[in-house]
Design an enzyme around this catalytic site. Structure first.
Site, PDB file in Angstrom:
ATOM      1  N   GLU A 419       0.803  -1.217   0.000  1.00 20.64           N
ATOM      2  CA  GLU A 419       0.000   0.000   0.000  1.00 20.64           C
ATOM      3  C   GLU A 419       0.843   1.278   0.000  1.00 20.64           C
ATOM      4  O   GLU A 419       0.852   2.036   0.963  1.00 20.64           O
ATOM      5  CB  GLU A 419      -0.986  -0.028   1.163  1.00 20.64           C
ATOM      6  CG  GLU A 419      -1.937  -1.189   0.981  1.00 20.64           C
ATOM      7  CD  GLU A 419      -3.047  -1.248   1.998  1.00 20.64           C
ATOM      8  OE1 GLU A 419      -2.793  -1.082   3.180  1.00 20.64           O
ATOM      9  OE2 GLU A 419      -4.197  -1.466   1.587  1.00 20.64           O
ATOM     10  N   GLU A 489      -4.078 -10.676   0.034  1.00 15.98           N
ATOM     11  CA  GLU A 489      -4.865 -10.600   1.272  1.00 15.98           C
ATOM     12  C   GLU A 489      -6.306 -10.930   0.921  1.00 15.98           C
ATOM     13  O   GLU A 489      -6.850 -10.402  -0.055  1.00 15.98           O
ATOM     14  CB  GLU A 489      -4.813  -9.191   1.889  1.00 15.98           C
ATOM     15  CG  GLU A 489      -3.435  -8.794   2.381  1.00 15.98           C
ATOM     16  CD  GLU A 489      -3.375  -7.380   2.974  1.00 15.98           C
ATOM     17  OE1 GLU A 489      -4.401  -6.883   3.493  1.00 15.98           O
ATOM     18  OE2 GLU A 489      -2.291  -6.776   2.898  1.00 15.98           O
TER      19      GLU A 489
HETATM   20  C1  GAL Z   1      -4.975  -4.114   4.028  1.00  9.11           C
HETATM   21  C2  GAL Z   1      -3.572  -3.867   4.516  1.00  9.11           C
HETATM   22  C3  GAL Z   1      -3.282  -4.586   5.786  1.00  9.11           C
HETATM   23  C4  GAL Z   1      -4.389  -4.407   6.749  1.00  9.11           C
HETATM   24  C5  GAL Z   1      -5.661  -4.894   6.163  1.00  9.11           C
HETATM   25  C6  GAL Z   1      -6.845  -4.699   7.062  1.00  9.11           C
HETATM   26  O1  GAL Z   1      -5.385  -3.071   3.224  1.00  9.11           O
HETATM   27  O2  GAL Z   1      -2.646  -4.235   3.552  1.00  9.11           O
HETATM   28  O3  GAL Z   1      -2.080  -4.110   6.304  1.00  9.11           O
HETATM   29  O4  GAL Z   1      -4.530  -3.045   7.039  1.00  9.11           O
HETATM   30  O5  GAL Z   1      -5.947  -4.181   5.006  1.00  9.11           O
HETATM   31  O6  GAL Z   1      -6.717  -5.305   8.265  1.00  9.11           O
END
Ligand code: GAL
Length: 957
Positions: A419, A489
């Site tokens: 990010e 993620e």
């Molecule tokens: C993503 C980010 C993580 C964490 C997650 C939400 O956008 O990469 O570091 O913030 O969201 O828990």
């Protein structure tokens, strides 16, 4: 020797620091001495960077009145708040965004340690010495024996200094000034606690003359010939020895021999040694080749499927200072739950963690210590990754990651960071990494055009979008269209959830282009706290914070697996076991990418009404990856009378492995035999009114309200329809990803304040009927709810009919009844268990006979919320009652009401009352993943629709 007083310009300097040695591989020597400088250090914390001069670095300084802290550690987690407090923000910078400037209030920890060289330290004129810091947040200036040796930033990266010329046999003074905020903080805006300190090891390494400097192990595997090619490039010439392969070659010279390859499933490491004139360094060599071919990530010739997790380093007492035992525990837990991959979100981990990944077998995406997420608040204006002045710092970070970690076979991807938007700096990093290491691929999620990357990576894409990508209907740039896809993620494991991961896994397995994903995230970052149990954002009085968004892991802070981990283990199991019970066979499929099934033993068992009556071993061929076999089951064992029967087939480790004991369960499947006989209660008894009471069979009711008061002497309180649940973190949702915030919709509609209007209490010969309308104030929607009670004299049957009225635009949280029992402790049930299950988190729930207690039924999500429901329940016994469902139901039981559960912000707020509140649910809304991601799929939503369900109550004798 000169001491400057308040020169702190380096803090806001965007360039890499000064004085440190070039980055190199991180290794332990076989014969060079080293001295750990971990342990007790003196600490003085000042409110600003220049509050104190640097005379503390001088020899002879008396720090006798300073505090003592443990290094590695974060000073804000020591001293009970005396040295400051942790701060949690997700992406907001906790200071004004004006790069590279940082606030004047800049907590600064002066650290001091006096040490003697150990007796076995070589003479000071033999070789040199290096002082190594493995991690300091966020900026440090270092003096040894009064000499300023440099300063550095890059919190989770190693920095080394040549210090041989400064050492003395005894009384060495090491002074380290650590600033919480620096220009580097702009590059370290990861979603986690801000925790200053020397949080990884400090080590003094003797460097013998003629010793090893840096080296790069290249160990490729040719899957066609079965040969490995080893070449160790070394800054200092020497020989490379691998006894098991009869290798004894010069550094720089390639040698090709037949080998067993390394993979996450078969982590074969060859022990070797790099020998130079002055030193021997152990090598652990894994042969594997990672390529992008046919649009796929292939290792050793085969496409791989990531079944991964994002891992932050976390310990509830020590923060990001982890000991080896904790790192090993993480790896063992991952292996035991069928995970095969880790993304080191969002920085390189302690190097020992990577050793463990090599040893036990996990694919690793090693991510650089880089995130500038807070710039999104200003449309990425001034983003350091698109500003040439910062590029040297970015390249320094890339180099420090790659050089430190390049000898780990487990690492298959380098990740530029997280990010950080897009920009020239990222491109420069990717170009440098690609040129330095051609044996691995490059990852970065933040650029959906994939300009710099070898994979199209996304986070929290919905099932529909993943499917479109799988079908190659997603468009995008020409480059992106040719790339494989991963979700770096997904499945946001905050609180109860994540829901829907089984549905994702189906897509991952269906489409070749989709090569798996990484659940967000491994562990809840709760901080142990005397009053609150575990603290989260806001608990330290932070001015800005993001609450419990920092608690979104598959394991609780104490590393107890949460139900999400059990679910994930089942969803990604490497063997699929299916059958329908009808044809007497079970279909076993090997879903490993490399391993055959020879390491597993298979066991069948046969259940009659949930109880296992017989079991035995099942012989399954050592199938190769992708192969399936239909295996014959034995004749079903005989049993008495009508009963629900079923098969369970389990795959377990046939022998002890490095990570699991013989018998450890890897995969399982269940399939039905004879179907359940539903309860039938002949309505032979009738309701009798006697003054204020109505009796029916074993039950008594309040004649005025028609409310049940007791069954066979067991008093029952407040039985009525219930549609509310204490909103989960996913129910609370976020508006920025899914736009679904159920809790807002539900509260707006008033589902948490339903009124129950009594319309009629009717007695017929065989039925007591209670008609009601359940609806919230101010709204026209409602649920016409009728309770029909019948009995055969000993059992009591309740049939609930629900008819929605008005226009319902939102799903219901739950639909069922709740009741209070005066006492309940032990719980037994026939149904899904042992853990909780919701419509989209029920993969791991298996049908059986289970026992627990009311207290143990609770899942301790750090922020209290709906939890602990057991699904597919045929019957349950608790508090003196036996409750049988038609159809199957879900139940939960707690010592507080759902309203109390909802009102609590920490587990310590929950106080056991006198009543055990039981929910018997016909349905619940799916859990989803919308705390950061998509909501439950339509098929897992509990739409308001006409429903009818029954329970048969009897006393449990
Ligand atoms: C993503 C980010 C993580 C964490 C997650 C939400 O956008 O990469 O570091 O913030 O969201 O828990």
């Amino acid at each position: 020797m000169s001491f400057r007083t308040t020169d702190v310009d380096y803090i806001e300097d965007v360039s890499p620091g000064s004085g440190a040695l070039p980055p190199r591989a991180w290794y332990a020597s076989s014969d060079a001495t080293s001295l750990s400088l971990n342990g007790s250090w003196r600490l003085r914390v000042s409110p600003t960077a220049d509050a104190e001069d640097d005379s503390f670095a001088e020899e002879g300084y008396d720090a006798g009145d300073w505090a003592e802290v443990t290094v590695p550690g974060h000073w804000v987690l020591q001293g009970d708040g005396a040295f400051g407090k942790p701060v949690y923000t997700n992406h907001l910078y906790p200071f004004p965004v004006d790069p590279p400037h940082v606030p004047t209030e800049n907590p600064t920890g002066d650290h001091l340690r006096v040490f003697d060289l150990p007796d076995d330290w070589p003479a000071l004129d033999e070789g040199g010495a290096v002082l190594r810091f493995d991690g300091v947040e966020s900026c440090a200036r270092v003096w040894l024996n009064g000499t300023d040796i440099g300063e550095f930033k890059g919190s989770r990266l190693a920095h080394e200094f040549a210090v041989g010329h400064l050492l003395k046999p005894s009384g060495n003074v090491l002074a380290v000034r650590v600033h919480q905020w620096s220009a580097g903080s702009y590059l370290e805006d990861q979603d986690q606690w801000w925790l200053p300190g020397i949080f990884r090891d400090v080590t003094l390494l003797h460097r013998p003359a003629g010793g090893v400097l840096d080296f790069f192990v290249h160990a490729d595997y040719d899957h066609v010939t079965g040969e490995g090619t080893l070449r160790v490039d070394s800054d200092v010439d020497g020989r490379v020895l691998v006894p098991a392969l009869d290798i004894d070659v010069a550094t720089g010279a390639p040698v090709t021999v037949p080998v067993e390859p390394w993979s996450a499933e078969t982590p074969k490491l060859y022990d070797g040694e790099l020998v130079t004139e002055g030193e021997r360094v152990p090598l652990r060599i894994g042969f594997r080749t990672v390529v992008l071919e046919d649009g796929l990530i292939k290792v050793n010739g085969r496409p791989i499927l990531f079944k991964g997790v994002n891992r932050h380093e976390w310990h509830p007492r020590t923060g990001r200072a982890l000991d080896l035992a904790t790192m090993r525990e993480d790896v063992l837990l991952m292996k035991r739950h069928n995970l095969n991959a880790v993304r080191t979100s969002h920085y390189p981990p302690h190097p020992a963690f990577l050793d463990l990944c090599d040893e036990y077998g996990l694919w690793v995406i090693d991510e650089c210590d880089l995130e500038t997420h807070g710039f999104t608040e200003q449309d990425w204006r001034d983003n350091p990754v698109d500003d040439d002045r910062w590029t040297p710092a970015l390249l320094d970070r890339a180099a420090r990651m790659v050089e430190r970690d390049k000898n780990h076979p487990s690492i298959v991807f380098w990740s530029l960071g997280n990010e950080a938007g897009t920009g020239r700096g990222l491109t420069a990093m990717a170009e440098w990494i690609h040129s330095r290491d051609t044996s691995r691929l490059v990852h970065y999620e933040g650029d959906w055009n994939c300009r710099d990357t070898d994979v199209y990576s996304r986070m929290y894409a919905s099932h529909a979008e993943v499917e479109a990508i799988g079908k190659e209907l997603d468009g995008g740039t020409l480059k992106r269209r040719g790339l494989p896809f991963i979700q770096c993620e997904y499945g946001h494991a905050m609180g109860n959830g994540p829901g829907g991961i089984a549905d994702y896994q189906e897509l991952f397995e269906k489409y070749d282009r989709i090569q798996g994903g990484f659940i967000w995230e491994w562990i809840d970052h709760g901080i142990e706290h005397a009053e609150l149990g575990y603290a989260y954002g806001g608990d330290f009085g932070e001015e800005l914070h993001d609450g419990n968004f920092v608690c979104d892991g598959l394991i609780f802070p104490d590393r107890t697996p949460s139900p999400g981990l059990a679910e994930y283990k089942k969803v990604i199991e490497p063997v699929r076991i299916e059958g329908d019970g009808a044809d007497g066979t079970v279909r076993v499929t090997n879903r490993y990418d490399f391993a055959d099934l020879s390491a597993l033993a298979f066991v069948w068992s046969y259940q009659v009404d949930g109880a296992t009556v017989e079991s035995g071993s099942l012989s399954v061929p050592a199938l190769k990856p992708g192969e399936s076999a239909d295996v014959k089951l034995p004749e079903p064992p005989a049993h008495q009378g009508p009963a629900e029967t079923g098969w369970t087939v389990r795959a377990t480790l046939a022998a002890d492995t490095a990570w699991g004991e013989r018998g450890h369960e890897v995969a399982w499947g269940q399939f039905p035999g004879a179907v359940r006989v539903l309860p039938s209660v002949a309505a032979t008894d009738g309701p009798v009114r006697d003054g204020r009471t109505i009796t029916l069979g074993p039950a008594a009711f309040d004649a005025r309200t028609g409310t049940l008061t007791s069954i066979g002497g067991v008093s029952v309180e407040g039985l009525r329809l219930d549609v509310w649940r204490a909103p989960t973190d996913n129910d609370e949702g976020t508006d920025w990803v899914s736009g679904v915030q159920y809790s807002v919709l539900w509260r707006t509609l008033g589902l948490h304040r339903m009124r129950h209007r009594l319309d009629a209490v009717e007695l017929t010969d065989d039925t007591l009927t209670v008609r009601t309308r359940v609806a919230p104030a101010a709204r026209e929607v409602g649920l016409a709810t009728v309770y029909r009670w019948t009995s055969d004299g000993s059992r009591l049957k309740l049939t609930v009919s629900v008819a929605p009225e008005g226009e319902w635009k939102v799903p219901l949280p739950r639909l069922g009844v709740r009741l209070g029992l005066a006492e309940a402790e032990a719980v037994t049930w026939f149904g899904g268990g042992p853990g909780e299950a919701y419509p989209d988190t029920r993969a791991a729930s298996r049908i059986g006979l289970w026992t627990s207690t009311v207290d143990d039924l609770q899942t301790p999500y750090l922020r209290p919320q709906e939890n602990g429901a057991r699904g597919d329940v045929r019957w349950a016994r608790l508090g003196g009652l036996r409750i049988e469902g038609d159809p199957e139901f879900a139940f939960s039981a707690r010592r507080w009401t759902n309203e109390q559960l909802e009102a609590a912000s920490h587990l310590t707020d929950l106080k056991a009352g006198d009543t055990v509140w039981v929910n018997l649910d016909h349905g619940q809304n799916g859990v989803g993943s919308q705390s950061c991601g998509p909501g439950p799929l339509p098929r897992h939503q509990l739409t308001a629709a006409p429903a009818e369900f029954s329970f048969v109550f009897s006393t449990d004798k």
